[in-house]
Each structure stands twice: as C-alpha cells, then as structure tokens.
Design a protein around this motif. Structure first.
Motif, PDB file in Angstrom:
ATOM      1  N   HIS A 197       0.858  -1.179   0.000  1.00  0.00           N
ATOM      2  CA  HIS A 197       0.000   0.000   0.000  1.00  0.00           C
ATOM      3  C   HIS A 197       0.889   1.222   0.000  1.00  0.00           C
ATOM      4  O   HIS A 197       1.853   1.296   0.753  1.00  0.00           O
ATOM      5  N   THR A 199       1.334   7.382  -2.831  1.00  0.00           N
ATOM      6  CA  THR A 199       1.222   7.620  -4.275  1.00  0.00           C
ATOM      7  C   THR A 199       1.811   6.396  -4.961  1.00  0.00           C
ATOM      8  O   THR A 199       2.504   5.588  -4.338  1.00  0.00           O
ATOM      9  N   PHE A 226      -2.795   1.901  11.649  1.00  0.00           N
ATOM     10  CA  PHE A 226      -3.123   1.690  10.234  1.00  0.00           C
ATOM     11  C   PHE A 226      -2.234   0.606   9.648  1.00  0.00           C
ATOM     12  O   PHE A 226      -2.682  -0.247   8.873  1.00  0.00           O
ATOM     13  N   HIS A 232      -3.435  -2.706  10.701  1.00  0.00           N
ATOM     14  CA  HIS A 232      -4.651  -3.019   9.939  1.00  0.00           C
ATOM     15  C   HIS A 232      -4.299  -3.448   8.507  1.00  0.00           C
ATOM     16  O   HIS A 232      -4.816  -4.447   7.997  1.00  0.00           O
ATOM     17  N   LEU A 233      -3.388  -2.688   7.895  1.00  0.00           N
ATOM     18  CA  LEU A 233      -2.991  -3.012   6.515  1.00  0.00           C
ATOM     19  C   LEU A 233      -2.321  -4.374   6.423  1.00  0.00           C
ATOM     20  O   LEU A 233      -2.517  -5.106   5.453  1.00  0.00           O
ATOM     21  N   VAL A 237      -5.041  -6.799   6.120  1.00  0.00           N
ATOM     22  CA  VAL A 237      -5.749  -6.679   4.841  1.00  0.00           C
ATOM     23  C   VAL A 237      -4.884  -7.222   3.696  1.00  0.00           C
ATOM     24  O   VAL A 237      -5.330  -8.019   2.867  1.00  0.00           O
ATOM     25  N   ARG A 258      -5.136 -10.622   1.273  1.00  0.00           N
ATOM     26  CA  ARG A 258      -5.200 -10.526  -0.189  1.00  0.00           C
ATOM     27  C   ARG A 258      -4.120 -11.403  -0.841  1.00  0.00           C
ATOM     28  O   ARG A 258      -4.369 -12.044  -1.861  1.00  0.00           O
ATOM     29  N   HIS A 305     -15.003  -2.528  -3.550  1.00  0.00           N
ATOM     30  CA  HIS A 305     -14.722  -1.095  -3.657  1.00  0.00           C
ATOM     31  C   HIS A 305     -16.029  -0.314  -3.818  1.00  0.00           C
ATOM     32  O   HIS A 305     -17.067  -0.872  -4.165  1.00  0.00           O
ATOM     33  N   ASP A 320     -11.306   2.069  -2.006  1.00  0.00           N
ATOM     34  CA  ASP A 320     -11.120   0.740  -1.417  1.00  0.00           C
ATOM     35  C   ASP A 320     -11.304   0.877   0.094  1.00  0.00           C
ATOM     36  O   ASP A 320     -10.456   1.444   0.775  1.00  0.00           O
ATOM     37  N   ASP A 343     -11.060  -1.071   2.549  1.00  0.00           N
ATOM     38  CA  ASP A 343     -10.121  -1.764   3.435  1.00  0.00           C
ATOM     39  C   ASP A 343      -8.799  -1.026   3.581  1.00  0.00           C
ATOM     40  O   ASP A 343      -8.200  -1.000   4.649  1.00  0.00           O
ATOM     41  N   THR A 344      -8.320  -0.449   2.472  1.00  0.00           N
ATOM     42  CA  THR A 344      -7.052   0.272   2.548  1.00  0.00           C
ATOM     43  C   THR A 344      -7.248   1.784   2.567  1.00  0.00           C
ATOM     44  O   THR A 344      -6.308   2.523   2.826  1.00  0.00           O
ATOM     45  N   THR A 391      -2.490  13.841  -1.494  1.00  0.00           N
ATOM     46  CA  THR A 391      -1.130  13.334  -1.228  1.00  0.00           C
ATOM     47  C   THR A 391      -0.121  14.362  -0.754  1.00  0.00           C
ATOM     48  O   THR A 391       0.890  13.997  -0.186  1.00  0.00           O
ATOM     49  N   ASP A 424      -1.190   8.586 -10.624  1.00  0.00           N
ATOM     50  CA  ASP A 424      -2.094   9.084  -9.585  1.00  0.00           C
ATOM     51  C   ASP A 424      -3.100  10.094 -10.133  1.00  0.00           C
ATOM     52  O   ASP A 424      -4.031  10.480  -9.432  1.00  0.00           O
ATOM     53  N   SER A 470      -5.282   7.958   2.852  1.00  0.00           N
ATOM     54  CA  SER A 470      -5.939   6.651   2.880  1.00  0.00           C
ATOM     55  C   SER A 470      -6.047   6.158   4.316  1.00  0.00           C
ATOM     56  O   SER A 470      -7.015   5.500   4.688  1.00  0.00           O
ATOM     57  N   GLU A 471      -5.070   6.519   5.134  1.00  0.00           N
ATOM     58  CA  GLU A 471      -5.110   6.123   6.546  1.00  0.00           C
ATOM     59  C   GLU A 471      -6.337   6.703   7.244  1.00  0.00           C
ATOM     60  O   GLU A 471      -7.054   5.992   7.950  1.00  0.00           O
ATOM     61  N   ALA A 498      -9.476   4.755   5.929  1.00  0.00           N
ATOM     62  CA  ALA A 498      -9.596   3.367   6.409  1.00  0.00           C
ATOM     63  C   ALA A 498      -9.847   3.339   7.912  1.00  0.00           C
ATOM     64  O   ALA A 498     -10.718   2.596   8.386  1.00  0.00           O
ATOM     65  N   MET A 499      -9.105   4.135   8.660  1.00  0.00           N
ATOM     66  CA  MET A 499      -9.283   4.118  10.107  1.00  0.00           C
ATOM     67  C   MET A 499     -10.631   4.744  10.484  1.00  0.00           C
ATOM     68  O   MET A 499     -11.282   4.305  11.428  1.00  0.00           O
ATOM     69  N   LEU A 544     -13.169   2.081  10.008  1.00  0.00           N
ATOM     70  CA  LEU A 544     -13.108   1.082  11.086  1.00  0.00           C
ATOM     71  C   LEU A 544     -13.837   1.590  12.322  1.00  0.00           C
ATOM     72  O   LEU A 544     -14.634   0.871  12.944  1.00  0.00           O
TER      73      LEU A 544
END
Lengths: 263, 762, 155
Positions: free
Chosen positions: A169, A172, A239, A242-243, A246, A250, B448, B626, B628-629, B669, B695, B749-750, B753-754, B757
């Motif tokens: 993960h 970017t 995180f 958690h990753l 995940v 996968r 997703h 996504d 999950d991530t 980002t 990206d 993304s953190e 996802a968090m 959760l």
C-alpha cells in the motif's frame, strides 16, 4: 553534496575487500542513495568489472549478482515465471524505470532499509546472501547483522519455483510503501509470510500456518499481533497493523487462486 | 472571421523546448560566473550571536562571504506586487534574527561549487536558539514575537501589528448576517483546514547577475514579475532602479512561486560587491523550505439556509498563516472570502473577516488560486454538508443558489456579473459524468465503492484598478511586426496567445509577428503574469495597440497613395485606395517608414480594468474507494469551464488538466509535516508527493463559453480557476462513498480506512 | 581521472573527478537539454541513455560511463522533433522543463515495448514528473505518435 577523491574499479573481490577496510572507503551500488548524502569519502569502490550484473539460473534456484539492477529483476523472464510474476509486481512501483535501471539489488539489500520491497519479497523466498569473505548466510540473519566491511556478492534464491504473492500500500503510486507484505507457500502448504515497511525492517510473520487452515484468518491476526508496528511520516502504527492483515489476506487469496489454477 | 483566436495554435517556442535548446536561466550563464550558495539556519527561531568566516574565506577560490553586517539595514518585501505593496516590509537580505528553518545566515560566492561547499562547512555560527512559535492558531498575541523589530513597516493600511504577530486583519460585510442566520432553519457551523502546498514547478528558483558595459546591474532570472523584481532589488540593495535591468528567459514553471523575488537578491549583492557575474540555483530542498508556498488556512464558516435549501447568509472567518514573513499574506487571505462567497447569489447577508498571523514556519507566497482555493474548499464543503443535511442532491442545491449573469455581487466588490454560464457548466458536468445515475455511490463486486462528488469554483481576471498590461508593436521594413510585451510567459503560452490576438487584429499570419519576452529596459511596463491577468488584461492592451498601429499604417499608406484615410482600406497586406484600387503593400509602407520622408511606425498602449470578471467552473469527481485500505483513485473527472471565449483551445485545456492534477495532489497526497522543533520534513520529491501520471486519473474538460464584454474577444482568465474544484469535489465523493466528512487536507488513505473502522464499530 | 566514452555518437575524452556525476558531466560537454529537478532521484528530468537504457544521470558517476555510450536529447534531435511535434500539437510541453527527460524516456519506451497498452505506457513513464500538464496531453501525444503510421496510412 557527497564528495570522493579516488575511484577504484576493483578487479577482484579481494581487491575490493581490502580497499573497503578503510573507514573512508565505500562500495558504490546504484548511487541512488549514496549521492543524496553529504559524505566526504576518500575512495569509491566499484564492483562493475566483476561480472556481478547477471541473474543465473542454477540447479538449486537463482543466483543474482549484487550489481543486477532492479529493472533486470523486474523484467527477468525466468525469475518471474518461477515466482508468479512477483518480482515485476513488487519492483514496478519503485520510483520509475530510469531509477530501477540504476539501483542495484546489492545496494537495496545491503542498505537493509525498512521500506524495502525487495527485501520483503526475497525474505518470503528464503533468500540467502553471499558475502565476501564470510560466505553464505540467510537473508533473515543478514538483515539483523550490524553493518560491516564485507562485500555483498550475490543473492541466492534456493527455489526453482515457488508460489508467492506480494501486496503493498502506497500513498502515491511510486512512493515508498506504507506497508508491504509477501507470502509464499512451501511444498507442504505451509505459508511463509513477511511484513516490511512496518516501517522498520521486514520480518517474517511468527507463526506456522497452512494455506488449508480452516481458521487461517484468526490465526493470522494472532500472529500479526506479535509484530511491532510504528508510525512515521507516511502513516501511524494502527493503520499499518490493519494493513498488514488486509494485505496478507489478499496475498493469501491470490495464492489460493494460484493453487486452484495449478490444480 | 478569426483565424487564430479560438484555434489550437502551437506554442511559438514549443519546438525549441521539446528539442532541449538552451533557453532557460541556467543554460545561459556567463563565463567565469561565481557560484553563490547560502548558509541556512537549522533552527526555526534563533539569534545569531557570532559568525566566524575567517577560515572559510581562506578556502581557495572563494570570492566573497557576506553576513548580516554586510547588507543594507533596510527592510523590504520579496512580494511581487504593485507599489505600494500590501505586504509588509519585514525582511532583510540577511538578518541577525532567524525566523524560520532555512533563513539565510551567510552568502558564499566562489569559483566552483566545490570551493563554496567547503567554505560553507567552515563557517562557524553561534546561535542563541529560541523557542519557536509553530502553531498558527495560537500566534495572535502570543508572548513569542516573530517580528519584534522597531523598523517593521506596512506601506498600506492592512491592519498589521507586529507587536501582536499580526500581518493583517480586517472585515467586510453587507446586510445583517447575525439576524439573517437567526432566521435560518439550518446552519452549518464548521471549521476547515488546508495546509501549505508547494508549487513544485520543475525548475527551482534561479538567477544570475552581472554588470553591463554601463556598470548597471543586469539580472537574468526565472521570474513572473520582472518589473517588480527591479523595484524589490532597488529596495533591498538600496540602489536606484535606473541602475537595474531585469531579463526573463524561458522559465520552467511558476504557478505563483516566482511572483516573489525569492532568489534574486543573493547573486545581485554578490555582483555589486565583487563586480563579477554570479549565479544561484536553489536546490529542491531550498525551494521547498524557503520558497513561497500556499498559505495554510483555517476557515470557520456559518452557512445558513431555509428548509427549501435557499442559502440566506454566509459568515466566513479566515485565519491565515503567513509564516515567517508577510509576502502575499494580506492579499491571499482576501480571496478566501471574496472569491468563494459570491458563488451564492441568493445570500441576503454576508460577513467575511480575517486575521493573518506570523509564525516561525516557512513563509507563504502566491500559489495558483491565491487563497480562493482554500476558501472554495471550505465553502463548497460546507454547501455539500448542507445538501447532506437537507437530504438534497448537492447539484440541485447549487443550481438553486448559484450566482447568475446580470447579478450584482456584493461580496465581490459590488461588481456586476456580465458573463457567466455557471448554470450550463453544471448541466454539462453532470451530463459528462452521468451524475443522475451515479450519485451518490454504488458498491462494486470487488468490495470497492464508486462515488461522485461535486464543487463549483470561481476566480478573478486581473486585479481591478491595479494591474496594468501593455504591448508595444513596431512595424519593420519588411512589413513584419515586433511585439514587445512585459507579461511573462512561464510555459503557459502567453507569448503565443498574445500573438494570436495581434495576428487576428492585424489580419496577418502569426509568423509575421515576433513576440519578445521581458526585458525591463525594452518591454513596456506590465505588472507581470499573476492574478490570472495576462490573457484578459495584456490581451486587451494588444487589441488597443493593434488598433493604434493600424491607424498609423493606414495614415502612412494613404499618404503614399495621395488619398485621405477615409479613402483607403487596409486588409492586413496592403493599403488600397477605394478610389482607383491602387495599393501599397505593408512591405512598401515599412520601407517608406524607414526613410526620411516618413516616420517610423509603432504603437504602445496600456490597459487596466475597473472590473475583474470571474471565470467559473464545475468539477465532478468520480472516485474508486477501497474501504479496506482507504485508497482513493480518480476514475474520472469532469470539468466544465466558463473562461469566456477560449483564445487557444489546446492551451486552455492543458491549463485545466494541469490545475486539476495540482488540486488532486493537494487533496490526497501533498502533505506538510514539521518536526516538534519546526523543521520541515516534506522538503523533497521523496517526501512531498506530487501526483505521478499513475495518480492523476482520467480527466475530461469541456468549455461552456460565455462572452465577457470587457475581455479580448470575450475572454476571461483560466490559469488559477482550475485548481479550485478538486479538493471540495473529491472530499464530497469520499463522503458519498463512506459517510465520513473530512474538513482538513490532505485526506489520506489512513484517515479513510481508520475512519471507516471506527464508524463500523459504532 | 580520464574517461573515454561515446557521447551522442561521437568519441569523447575528458578529465573528471571521481565524484562527478554524469549529469554535470554532460552539461559541461554542452548537453544543456539535461536538467536537474531534484536531489532525490524522483523527477526524471535528468534522464539520458547509458548504452541505450534510460538512466537518471544524477545518479550515475561519470566514471561509470567510461567505455560506454551516452545519449542525450542533443544526439536525438530528429526523433525529438518528431515526437515533440505531437507534444506541441497538444500544447502539452507547457514550460518544457521536463520535456527533454520525458522525451528521452518516451523514445526508450518506444524501443523497448512493442505496442504497449495504456497501462504499460503510464507505468513506464511514471518516473517522469510533470507539474504543468496534468499528464493527459502527454498521453494523447504518445497515443498519436505511436499510431502515427496507421494515421498516415489512413490519410
């Protein structure tokens, strides 16, 4: 800016080794990392003339010279056929093609960087490191060793093929991984799983789990709880934990699919 | 019929650029040019107690080492703005007081980079390290003062008070916002936060200087504001402007960064002290730590509406972090309200208030969008929150409330809106993305989520009554034209765009017009390329200049044909007598004008505008999330833009696409993180992650042109507008996918996802 | 120390220090197309070919080019102009500062990948940053360039 006064194109490992005993000498890998520093060095030692830029297919598996570029690993046909395209998948997100044409596998492994996608994958393939002069050592042990003045000569993969999957993960597409995992399956169905960019160095998941384990997910969680995760500027430890779960799930799903194809 | 306007004309310099010709500042260095580098402070706040340069000066090849004792003790601002600058005069070339990490401590010049590096290592500095003020929300009236100096000076009344860490403050309102809010059924009362952003233009700051044959200081610099640089150098070096000439070669991107004179003073003072050519090239780390990035802002909004979704009142307060120095601090903050609130034409009352504060973080500057980006993120997110609360489609809510052509905009300096197709942009963007089928979200088989999110945006076109654009056109002896402009092409293509306008006005082939970029000794005065002014303002100057030179050509031609001007016509090639069809060619007129009996033909006209017509756009993001991530990918981005008449269809499209990707980076980002001591961690492309092509996602751009009566051929601006929609649109899409409402950028993304959760546990 | 190499098809002999990077070396040799955009090997502006492979000249020691073939955009003017025209016709070169490194890598990709998919193109070029264009126009130009022979046949 780094500086150096001398350049030695070593003609033998012994010559490189002797020169490298001085504190002010350093081995040049791909230069990608070295040139960012401000080190003032006396001698740069180059291994380019030692024929270490080849990937050899051996009876036991693969022998990868320290000067092999990341791009060579990524695009090597036999290597990727043997390992489910995992090298292509693991290496292609690293910066860019030009970078991977420069960076060497020896430099990546020698650096023992926490963020290393390469080490995470190699660790899942039970790789070994050939050092000069001390000889072959398991990569798992090598990355725990303190930095010394030996020469990293080759990386050895003791398998002709092995089902393996990598997942990462990233914030970017070409950034360092926030987390990277790899999982491979032994002949008997036992999983070998590794977690890198925790952000510290990659480790193996401390559990002997089988791909056919009915309660694999829960056992995996228990094992992952034993691995320390930390925060850095890319993400926090929760995180990452958690990753890990995940991404490993996968990877496992990928291995199961791989297996069903094989059957 | 226009031949060039509204066509996809190739940039005049394109082939030189794509074949790698040596046309940028660093490619043009004079021989035996000194290398200039700066010793920079590792501390965010400190006093220099002592500097020892003796052993550094002994390094072979060192030409000059300067410390705070060697520079004029007169404060100035680096901000490239029209005099009197709203930015306070609050800096010295080198100061004993260090106000942020990287503040310059010494200037070192030498024959080679190696010699300079060696000397830099040998300079011994004794600092008294002070506790830095890093939290801008605690800066106002903090006991730690960033600018305690007595000679702090604000030329304009912007509410600056250095004894309070205040760079600027103020309020602007119309109607009774409190009583209107009290009448509202729903109030969104939230605070939004955006970080600083680095422009990250590929060419870092760089300048070289030399003395010319007349002993004048000749400055070649990668700048958007050559004429302002001349004044800034004059202030900083305390020499007359008449002794300074500034030249702009091709420049490798600016995005506002080069609207501040970041690098110019250092080689300039070396050249004055040594008489030698001198050059500085900022490293990427220097560009990122001591450049001129976007101001961090915290914006508090109270947005009131009735149950039907009619927006009645907007109260917006912006707290902006100037950082260590005040460049563009007092002006960027203004756009956070003035270029967001007017989007909603129905509001019956508004209040916009602001404070800009000093801290010991990197000092801000101008970055595309210039405060509007921050304000629009906040207000558009608040409007999306209102839509959610009303359970109303956010596009419908906007269509109900958006400003319309013909309205007077109280929050936009009371200007009348002469051109606006925001309503059409909304319909277009919705159709492009298939909004009605996709809103709000759907779950995919792989787990997703696909969702969409929307935002509107506006900007201005030049600073009304302040900015000036000029053009000078000369007819030469072969009947071709030389056009001199003071507007600065920074890759955006204005040398081509202004040429297109001139070619159509003069009915000639574009090849017959040579456009010469900026040299302050040669070009007519132009404030420079910023505030989305070039096409709109300098474009009008070009039109006026063409009208004038046409008159002169006609007069000369008529005289040569022994007619009156009423008896001839000019078709761009010939002046023709309407009486007997006799004609003289432009070439003949050109030759004649260079002989004794006639006069040389040229025209120079300036233009300024009492209004700043806003361009508008709607952006709709479709994302793949996504859960999950937490990874967000831009699947599709539909942008519908009203920039008035599009002068160059290719360049306007690429401007839009480039601005969108910068906005996407800002949203997802591009992070800015400091150590507890105030050291910037994200000072490289390794740690400050601008989007790569993987990206960026897929972007689609369409134009819904209105016609702006005060613009050239009906054009408005486009350069800045286009960065403003991604942040609120993507934030909205993330909400529609997850129910998580983010109010702070970047959204990682953190966090997603968090957040999911936590939400799923509840 | 002295190095001998082939620079843009011509033999080249020069003195360099051991810590000189290829980037500085080729610029000193007059190859001003080669730009530097960062210190961290991230931007791709300094891309040159070392023995036909695209590398970051900021991360290669000049001495390592000894006995090898180095190519910059100065040595590929015809190809640069041919692809560059497609880029220019999209307006996607913008400030142009990343163009030489980007074009070096596009031309390397053309040699290395046969009929690449869009994903392969984007992957191959991911190490070339551009801040102006948003990348879309570059991609349009690449598609048109790679399909130019078919387009010519249509005409």
């Amino acid at each position: 800016m780094f500086s150096a006064k001398q350049y030695l194109l070593a003609q033998s490992l012994e010559e490189a080794y002797v020169a490298n005993q001085k504190r002010t000498a350093t081995i040049v890998g791909g230069m990608c990392w070295l040139k960012m520093g401000k080190r003032q060095m006396q001698t740069l030692i180059d291994l380019s003339a030692l024929g270490l830029d080849e990937i050899a297919v051996t009876k036991e598996g693969f022998s990868i010279g320290a000067m092999v570029s990341l791009r060579q690993l990524e695009t090597h046909k036999e290597l990727n056929q043997a390992f489910c395209n995992a090298f292509a998948k693991a290496l292609s997100p690293i910066v860019g093609v030009q970078f991977r044409n420069c960076a060497t596998v020896g430099g990546s492994v020698w650096g023992r960087f926490g963020f290393s996608d390469v080490i995470t994958l190699l660790l899942a393939l039970d790789a070994q490191v050939e050092l000069y002069p001390s000889g072959v050592i398991a990569l798992e042990d090598f990355i725990k060793m303190p930095y010394d003045n030996q020469i990293l000569v080759r990386i050895l993969i003791p398998h002709n093929s092995k089902p393996v999957a990598v997942q990462s993960h990233r914030n970017t597409a070409t950034d360092f991984p926030v987390l990277v995992v790899a999982a491979s399956v032994e002949q008997d169905g036992t999983l070998r799983m590794t977690v890198g960019a925790r952000p510290q160095k990659a480790v193996a998941v401390p559990a002997s789990l089988s791909l056919s384990d009915a309660d694999l997910n829960n056992h995996l969680e228990t094992a992952l709880d034993k691995i320390p995760f930390e925060k850095n500027m890319r993400a926090g430890k929760e995180f990452r934990r958690h990753l890990a779960s995940v991404l490993l799930k996968r990877a496992i799903a990928q291995l199961k699919e791989e297996q069903s194809h094989a059957n | 019929m226009n031949k060039y306007v509204s066509a996809p004309v190739r940039k005049r310099d394109a082939m030189a650029l794509v074949t790698g010709q040596p046309v940028y500042t660093s490619d043009l260095l004079p021989a035996h040019c000194l290398t200039v580098k700066l010793l920079r402070s590792p501390h965010a706040s400190a006093l220099i107690k002592n500097i020892r340069t003796d052993s550094a000066k002994r390094v072979p090849g060192i030409a000059c080492i300067l410390t705070w004792e060697d520079v004029p003790n007169v404060r100035f601002t680096q901000a490239g703005q029209t005099y009197p600058e709203p930015s306070p005069y609050d800096r010295l070339i080198l100061d004993r007081r260090i106000r942020c990490e990287g503040d310059p401590v010494a200037i070192v010049a030498g024959e080679t980079p190696q010699a300079v590096d060696t000397a830099l290592r040998l300079i011994k500095v004794e600092y008294e390290v002070l506790e830095p003020l890093l939290d801008f929300t605690k800066a106002l009236d903090n006991p730690i003062l960033v600018h305690p100096e007595e000679d702090f000076k604000a030329l304009c009344d912007v509410g600056a008070d250095n004894r309070r860490n205040l760079c600027c403050c103020g309020v602007n309102e119309e109607g009774d916002v409190e009583s209107k809010l009290a009448e509202c059924d729903i109030i969104i009362d939230q605070t939004y936060h955006t970080l600083s952003n680095s422009q990250a233009m590929m060419e870092t700051f760089r300048t070289f200087t030399q003395l010319d044959a007349f002993g004048r200081l000749q400055v070649t610099s990668s700048t958007q504001v050559p004429f302002h640089v001349r004044r800034i150098l004059s202030n900083a070096l305390q020499i007359p402007k008449s002794r300074i000439r500034v030249i702009k070669p091709r420049i490798g991107g600016g995005f506002g960064a080069k609207q501040s004179a970041v690098s110019e003073v250092f080689p300039a003072i070396v050249t004055l002290k040594t008489g030698r050519p001198a050059a500085i090239e900022y490293t990427r780390a220097e560009s990122m730590t001591n450049g001129s990035p976007r101001h961090e802002m915290q914006i508090h909004i109270r947005l009131g509406a009735d149950k039907e979704g009619n927006i009645k009142a907007i109260d917006l307060h912006t707290l902006s972090n100037a950082g260590a120095y005040g460049e563009h601090g007092p002006t960027t903050v203004g756009l956070s309200g003035h270029k967001s609130i007017p989007l909603y034409g129905k509001a019956e009352a508004f209040r916009f208030s602001w404070d800009v504060v000093y801290t010991n973080t990197m000092s801000g500057g101008a970055y595309r969008g210039y405060g509007a980006t921050q304000g629009i993120f906040a207000l558009e997110t608040a409007v999306n929150e209102l839509a959610a609360k009303l359970n109303m489609d956010p596009c419908v809510l906007r269509s109900k409330n958006m400003v319309k052509e013909g309205q007077v905009m109280p929050a936009y300096y009371g200007e009348m809106l002469n051109s606006c197709t925001l309503d059409k942009c909304m319909e277009k963007a919705k159709a492009m993305i298939d909004w009605d089928n996709k809103y709000p979200a759907k779950q995919l088989e792989n787990g997703h989520i696909r969702s969409v999110g929307v935002a509107m945006a506006m900007q201005g076109s030049a600073i009304s009554n302040v900015d000036i654009g000029s053009a000078e056109i000369r007819l030469t002896d072969e009947g071709y034209y030389i056009m001199l402009i003071g507007a600065t092409d920074m890759g955006t293509g204005c040398d081509t765009i202004l040429g297109q306008i001139a070619a159509d006005c003069l009915d000639c082939d574009l090849e017959r017009i040579t456009v010469q970029g900026v040299d302050t000794d040669q070009s007519p005065y132009d404030c420079g390329s910023y505030a989305s002014s070039t096409t709109y303002l300098t474009g009008m100057a070009v039109i006026k200049t063409c009208e004038q030179i046409r008159e002169k050509i006609v007069a000369q031609g008529a005289s040569m044909l022994n007619c009156s001007v009423e008896e001839v016509e000019f078709d761009g090639k010939c002046v023709r007598s309407l009486l007997d069809q006799k004609e003289v060619t432009l070439q003949e007129i050109g030759y004649a004008s260079f002989s004794g009996s006639y006069s040389v033909i040229s025209a120079c006209v300036s233009h300024t505008s009492p209004v700043s017509p806003p361009p508008f756009m709607v952006g709709i993001a479709e994302i793949d999330l996504d859960p999950d991530t937490g990874k967000v990918e831009i699947v599709d981005y539909a942008a519908a833009v009203d920039c008035g008449t599009v002068i160059n269809t290719n360049l306007a499209r690429v401007q839009t696409e480039g601005g969108l990707v910068q906005g996407i980076g800002m949203t997802l980002t591009e992070n800015i993180q400091y150590s507890p001591k105030g050291n910037l961690w994200n000072n490289s492309f390794m740690q400050y992650k601008i989007p790569t092509r993987l990206d960026a996602g897929k972007l689609r751009v369409e134009f819904e042109s209105s016609y702006e009566p005060t613009g050239p051929f009906g054009a408005k601006s486009i350069g800045e507008l286009v960065i403003n929609t991604p942040a609120p649109a993507i934030t909205n899409a993330i909400y529609n996918a997850t129910g998580l409402q983010f109010r702070s950028l970047p959204i990682t993304s953190e966090q997603i996802a968090m957040g999911l959760l936590t939400k799923n546990k509840e | 120390m002295q190095i001998e190499l082939t620079l843009n098809g011509r033999p080249c002999k020069a003195e360099v220090t051991p810590d000189t990077r290829l980037l500085e070396f080729v610029r000193q040799q007059g190859c001003a197309s080669v730009k530097c955009g960062c210190e961290t090997s991230n931007c791709g502006l300094c891309t040159v070919w070392l023995d036909e492979k695209p590398v970051l000249s900021c991360s290669v020691l000049a001495v390592r080019a000894n006995g090898h073939k180095v190519t910059t955009l100065e040595g590929l003017q015809a190809q640069a102009a041919e692809f560059g025209a497609f880029l220019a016709d999209e307006g996607a070169e913008q400030c142009g500062y990343c163009s030489p490194g980007f074009i070096m890598n596009v031309l390397a990709m053309e040699k290395e990948l046969k009929q690449p998919t869009e994903e392969e193109i984007q992957q191959y070029l991911a190490g070339n940053l551009c801040r102006c264009s948003g990348y879309q126009g570059q991609l349009r130009a690449i598609h048109r360039y790679l399909n130019r022979k078919q387009e010519e046949n249509h005409e």
